[in-house]
Design a protein around this motif. Structure first.
Motif, PDB file in Angstrom:
ATOM      1  N   LEU A  22      48.846  60.408  73.294  1.00  0.00           N
ATOM      2  CA  LEU A  22      47.841  61.373  73.720  1.00  0.00           C
ATOM      3  C   LEU A  22      48.216  62.773  73.226  1.00  0.00           C
ATOM      4  CD1 LEU A  22      48.352  59.161  76.186  1.00  0.00           C
ATOM      5  CD2 LEU A  22      46.511  60.452  77.241  1.00  0.00           C
ATOM      6  N   ASP A  23      47.262  63.685  73.338  1.00  0.00           N
ATOM      7  CA  ASP A  23      47.468  65.093  73.016  1.00  0.00           C
ATOM      8  C   ASP A  23      48.772  65.570  73.675  1.00  0.00           C
ATOM      9  OD1 ASP A  23      46.737  67.498  71.920  1.00  0.00           O
ATOM     10  OD2 ASP A  23      45.499  68.093  73.631  1.00  0.00           O
ATOM     11  N   ASP A  24      49.568  66.357  72.970  1.00  0.00           N
ATOM     12  CA  ASP A  24      50.864  66.858  73.464  1.00  0.00           C
ATOM     13  C   ASP A  24      51.893  65.743  73.688  1.00  0.00           C
ATOM     14  OD1 ASP A  24      49.992  69.508  73.525  1.00  0.00           O
ATOM     15  OD2 ASP A  24      49.256  69.337  75.593  1.00  0.00           O
ATOM     16  N   LEU A  25      51.678  64.581  73.055  1.00  0.00           N
ATOM     17  CA  LEU A  25      52.577  63.422  73.219  1.00  0.00           C
ATOM     18  C   LEU A  25      52.716  63.045  74.716  1.00  0.00           C
ATOM     19  CD1 LEU A  25      54.396  61.766  71.098  1.00  0.00           C
ATOM     20  CD2 LEU A  25      56.324  62.912  72.142  1.00  0.00           C
ATOM     21  N   ASP A  26      51.588  63.150  75.422  1.00  0.00           N
ATOM     22  CA  ASP A  26      51.630  62.960  76.877  1.00  0.00           C
ATOM     23  C   ASP A  26      51.588  61.477  77.259  1.00  0.00           C
ATOM     24  OD1 ASP A  26      51.630  63.396  79.561  1.00  0.00           O
ATOM     25  OD2 ASP A  26      49.603  64.243  79.666  1.00  0.00           O
ATOM     26  N   GLY A  27      52.651  60.755  76.876  1.00  0.00           N
ATOM     27  CA  GLY A  27      52.774  59.347  77.268  1.00  0.00           C
ATOM     28  C   GLY A  27      52.323  58.388  76.182  1.00  0.00           C
ATOM     29  N   GLU A  28      52.385  57.088  76.537  1.00  0.00           N
ATOM     30  CA  GLU A  28      51.987  56.023  75.615  1.00  0.00           C
ATOM     31  C   GLU A  28      50.532  55.670  75.894  1.00  0.00           C
ATOM     32  OE1 GLU A  28      54.284  55.018  73.464  1.00  0.00           O
ATOM     33  OE2 GLU A  28      56.069  55.850  74.399  1.00  0.00           O
ATOM     34  N   MET A  29      49.807  55.300  74.834  1.00  0.00           N
ATOM     35  CA  MET A  29      48.412  54.898  74.999  1.00  0.00           C
ATOM     36  C   MET A  29      48.248  53.424  74.645  1.00  0.00           C
ATOM     37  SD  MET A  29      45.410  54.019  73.358  1.00  0.00           S
ATOM     38  CE  MET A  29      45.253  54.625  71.687  1.00  0.00           C
ATOM     39  N   LEU A  30      47.420  52.766  75.432  1.00  0.00           N
ATOM     40  CA  LEU A  30      47.084  51.364  75.159  1.00  0.00           C
ATOM     41  C   LEU A  30      45.595  51.196  75.410  1.00  0.00           C
ATOM     42  CD1 LEU A  30      48.952  48.195  76.318  1.00  0.00           C
ATOM     43  CD2 LEU A  30      46.626  48.540  77.115  1.00  0.00           C
ATOM     44  N   GLN A  32      57.327  64.226  62.726  1.00  0.00           N
ATOM     45  CA  GLN A  32      57.611  65.653  62.505  1.00  0.00           C
ATOM     46  C   GLN A  32      57.193  66.543  63.666  1.00  0.00           C
ATOM     47  OE1 GLN A  32      56.710  67.647  58.942  1.00  0.00           O
ATOM     48  NE2 GLN A  32      57.377  65.994  57.616  1.00  0.00           N
ATOM     49  N   GLY A  33      56.473  65.980  64.633  1.00  0.00           N
ATOM     50  CA  GLY A  33      56.083  66.769  65.801  1.00  0.00           C
ATOM     51  C   GLY A  33      54.667  67.311  65.744  1.00  0.00           C
ATOM     52  N   ILE A  34      53.810  66.663  64.995  1.00  0.00           N
ATOM     53  CA  ILE A  34      52.398  67.077  64.986  1.00  0.00           C
ATOM     54  C   ILE A  34      51.696  66.317  66.121  1.00  0.00           C
ATOM     55  CG2 ILE A  34      50.278  67.221  63.614  1.00  0.00           C
ATOM     56  CD1 ILE A  34      52.123  67.562  61.151  1.00  0.00           C
ATOM     57  N   PHE A  35      51.752  66.929  67.310  1.00  0.00           N
ATOM     58  CA  PHE A  35      51.299  66.275  68.546  1.00  0.00           C
ATOM     59  C   PHE A  35      49.946  66.785  69.024  1.00  0.00           C
ATOM     60  CE2 PHE A  35      56.108  66.166  69.735  1.00  0.00           C
ATOM     61  CZ  PHE A  35      56.307  65.058  68.922  1.00  0.00           C
ATOM     62  N   ASP A  36      49.328  67.657  68.222  1.00  0.00           N
ATOM     63  CA  ASP A  36      48.040  68.219  68.624  1.00  0.00           C
ATOM     64  C   ASP A  36      46.941  67.195  68.380  1.00  0.00           C
ATOM     65  OD1 ASP A  36      47.054  70.409  69.810  1.00  0.00           O
ATOM     66  OD2 ASP A  36      47.292  71.752  68.088  1.00  0.00           O
ATOM     67  N   GLY A  37      46.225  66.830  69.436  1.00  0.00           N
ATOM     68  CA  GLY A  37      45.163  65.839  69.290  1.00  0.00           C
ATOM     69  C   GLY A  37      44.028  66.370  68.439  1.00  0.00           C
ATOM     70  N   GLY A  38      43.374  65.475  67.723  1.00  0.00           N
ATOM     71  CA  GLY A  38      42.267  65.903  66.890  1.00  0.00           C
ATOM     72  C   GLY A  38      41.020  65.056  67.094  1.00  0.00           C
ATOM     73  N   GLN A  95      54.763  67.326  75.823  1.00  0.00           N
ATOM     74  CA  GLN A  95      55.400  68.447  75.126  1.00  0.00           C
ATOM     75  C   GLN A  95      54.439  69.635  75.086  1.00  0.00           C
ATOM     76  OE1 GLN A  95      58.686  67.954  73.944  1.00  0.00           O
ATOM     77  NE2 GLN A  95      58.393  66.043  75.077  1.00  0.00           N
ATOM     78  N   SER A  96      55.007  70.811  74.797  1.00  0.00           N
ATOM     79  CA  SER A  96      54.126  71.963  74.590  1.00  0.00           C
ATOM     80  C   SER A  96      54.557  72.695  73.318  1.00  0.00           C
ATOM     81  CB  SER A  96      54.146  72.884  75.809  1.00  0.00           C
ATOM     82  OG  SER A  96      55.475  73.144  76.181  1.00  0.00           O
ATOM     83  N   PRO A  97      53.602  73.367  72.664  1.00  0.00           N
ATOM     84  CA  PRO A  97      53.931  74.053  71.413  1.00  0.00           C
ATOM     85  C   PRO A  97      54.879  75.229  71.644  1.00  0.00           C
ATOM     86  CG  PRO A  97      51.536  73.989  71.818  1.00  0.00           C
ATOM     87  CD  PRO A  97      52.209  73.500  73.054  1.00  0.00           C
ATOM     88  N   PRO A  98      55.766  75.592  70.697  1.00  0.00           N
ATOM     89  CA  PRO A  98      55.963  74.889  69.422  1.00  0.00           C
ATOM     90  C   PRO A  98      56.621  73.522  69.645  1.00  0.00           C
ATOM     91  CG  PRO A  98      57.614  76.617  69.697  1.00  0.00           C
ATOM     92  CD  PRO A  98      56.676  76.737  70.863  1.00  0.00           C
ATOM     93  N   TYR A  99      56.017  72.501  69.075  1.00  0.00           N
ATOM     94  CA  TYR A  99      56.476  71.134  69.345  1.00  0.00           C
ATOM     95  C   TYR A  99      57.824  70.821  68.706  1.00  0.00           C
ATOM     96  CZ  TYR A  99      51.600  70.187  70.689  1.00  0.00           C
ATOM     97  OH  TYR A  99      50.377  70.200  71.282  1.00  0.00           O
ATOM     98  N   PRO A 100      58.661  70.031  69.412  1.00  0.00           N
ATOM     99  CA  PRO A 100      59.896  69.525  68.796  1.00  0.00           C
ATOM    100  C   PRO A 100      59.541  68.326  67.900  1.00  0.00           C
ATOM    101  CG  PRO A 100      59.687  68.643  70.991  1.00  0.00           C
ATOM    102  CD  PRO A 100      58.488  69.537  70.784  1.00  0.00           C
ATOM    103  N   THR A 101      60.519  67.784  67.208  1.00  0.00           N
ATOM    104  CA  THR A 101      60.259  66.549  66.447  1.00  0.00           C
ATOM    105  C   THR A 101      60.141  65.398  67.452  1.00  0.00           C
ATOM    106  OG1 THR A 101      62.603  66.035  66.280  1.00  0.00           O
ATOM    107  CG2 THR A 101      61.642  67.356  64.486  1.00  0.00           C
ATOM    108  N   LEU A 102      59.649  64.261  66.981  1.00  0.00           N
ATOM    109  CA  LEU A 102      59.535  63.092  67.860  1.00  0.00           C
ATOM    110  C   LEU A 102      60.918  62.628  68.317  1.00  0.00           C
ATOM    111  CD1 LEU A 102      57.622  61.005  69.162  1.00  0.00           C
ATOM    112  CD2 LEU A 102      57.779  59.657  67.084  1.00  0.00           C
ATOM    113  N   THR A 103      61.899  62.759  67.434  1.00  0.00           N
ATOM    114  CA  THR A 103      63.270  62.367  67.778  1.00  0.00           C
ATOM    115  C   THR A 103      63.772  63.189  68.968  1.00  0.00           C
ATOM    116  OG1 THR A 103      63.587  62.040  65.415  1.00  0.00           O
ATOM    117  CG2 THR A 103      65.562  61.981  66.784  1.00  0.00           C
TER     118      THR A 103
END
Ligand code: ZN
Length: 262
Positions: A64-72, A41-47, A155-163
């Protein structure tokens, strides 16, 4: 007859011991931050900071926060695979909106021969697990003649959906690379919470390349499977999560962002 409490508890733990091999105190635990539907749904804010996340495991995947890439996470280190393809270690203060972690300890190791696709690799692994109804952490190391990976842009707020965000993903096809697949196999009943089936991220041995795995071929190597008896979740407390409508699960949207588009 009214039994004293301690007798009742003792009787219960004997019964429980028959059915559960895990412990509620510790043991093999999958610890997850947020839900996959919240991410879709686009809840990309890290907590949760990566410093904190390290307490939940030394092995895992997420973003990562703001969907900034893949994490491993591998051997206790967190790596960001950014959408430009660059791999960096993640500072402890950076936060994650979605992650799954465990302390990896292989219960079963198997030698893998030549495998022509990610699907074939998953079938090979499926033949080794005792049930499709449990969680497994899976680590595959070896040589990949071809591996197709992707990463998502910040991404930056307001966030889009993941799609929407994934429409601008970067695709990389790596050739003749040695590295590690880090991932989990989740049961189908986890729908909405995590990704049912396998979900792998890749990191090359030279720590220069990686991403969310879409497909691969494999020549030789080894797989380790860790059966996880516990499942724990850390839920966001921010307004975006509290107010989100999580009553519906969009399976097609998840499929479209997690799997290879054919
Ligand atoms: Zn992924």
């Amino acid at each position: 007859m009214k039994l004293p409490l301690c007798t009742t508890l003792a009787a219960f733990s004997i019964i429980a011991a028959v059915h559960f091999t895990g412990s509620l105190k510790a043991g093999d635990t999958l610890v997850q931050v947020s839900t996959i539907d919240a991410l879709v749904q686009g809840i990309f804010d890290g907590g949760v900071s990566f410093g904190e996340l390290g307490k939940a495991g030394d092995f895992g995947i997420g973003t990562l926060d703001d969907l900034d890439g893949e994490m491993l996470a591998l051997d206790g280190k967190f790596y960001q695979i950014a959408s430009d393809g660059k791999v960096r270690e993640i500072p402890a203060t950076v936060e994650t909106p979605f992650a799954a972690m465990t302390f990896f300890k292989s219960d079963k190791t198997l030698a893998l021969g030549a495998t022509e696709s990610l699907e074939a690799l998953q079938k090979r692994l499926d033949a080794e697990i005792p049930s499709e109804n449990l969680f497994y952490a899976v680590k595959v190391t070896g040589s990949f003649p071809m591996i197709k990976v992707r990463s998502v842009p910040k991404q930056s707020p307001p966030y889009p959906t993941l799609t929407e965000a994934a429409k601008k993903q970067s695709l990389f096809t790596l050739e003749n690379v040695r590295g590690t697949l880090v991932g989990f196999r989740c049961p189908s009943w986890v729908k909405g919470i995590n990704v049912p089936g396998y979900h792998f991220h890749f990191l090359s041995d030279d720590r220069q390349h990686g991403g969310h795995v879409l497909d691969c071929t494999f020549t030789e190597g080894e797989a380790g499977i860790d059966t996880l008896e516990n499942f724990r979740m850390l839920l966001p407390q921010d307004a975006a999560f509290l107010k989100a409508d999580l009553t519906k699960h969009d399976e097609k949207a998840l499929e479209a962002v997690e799997k290879l588009r054919k």
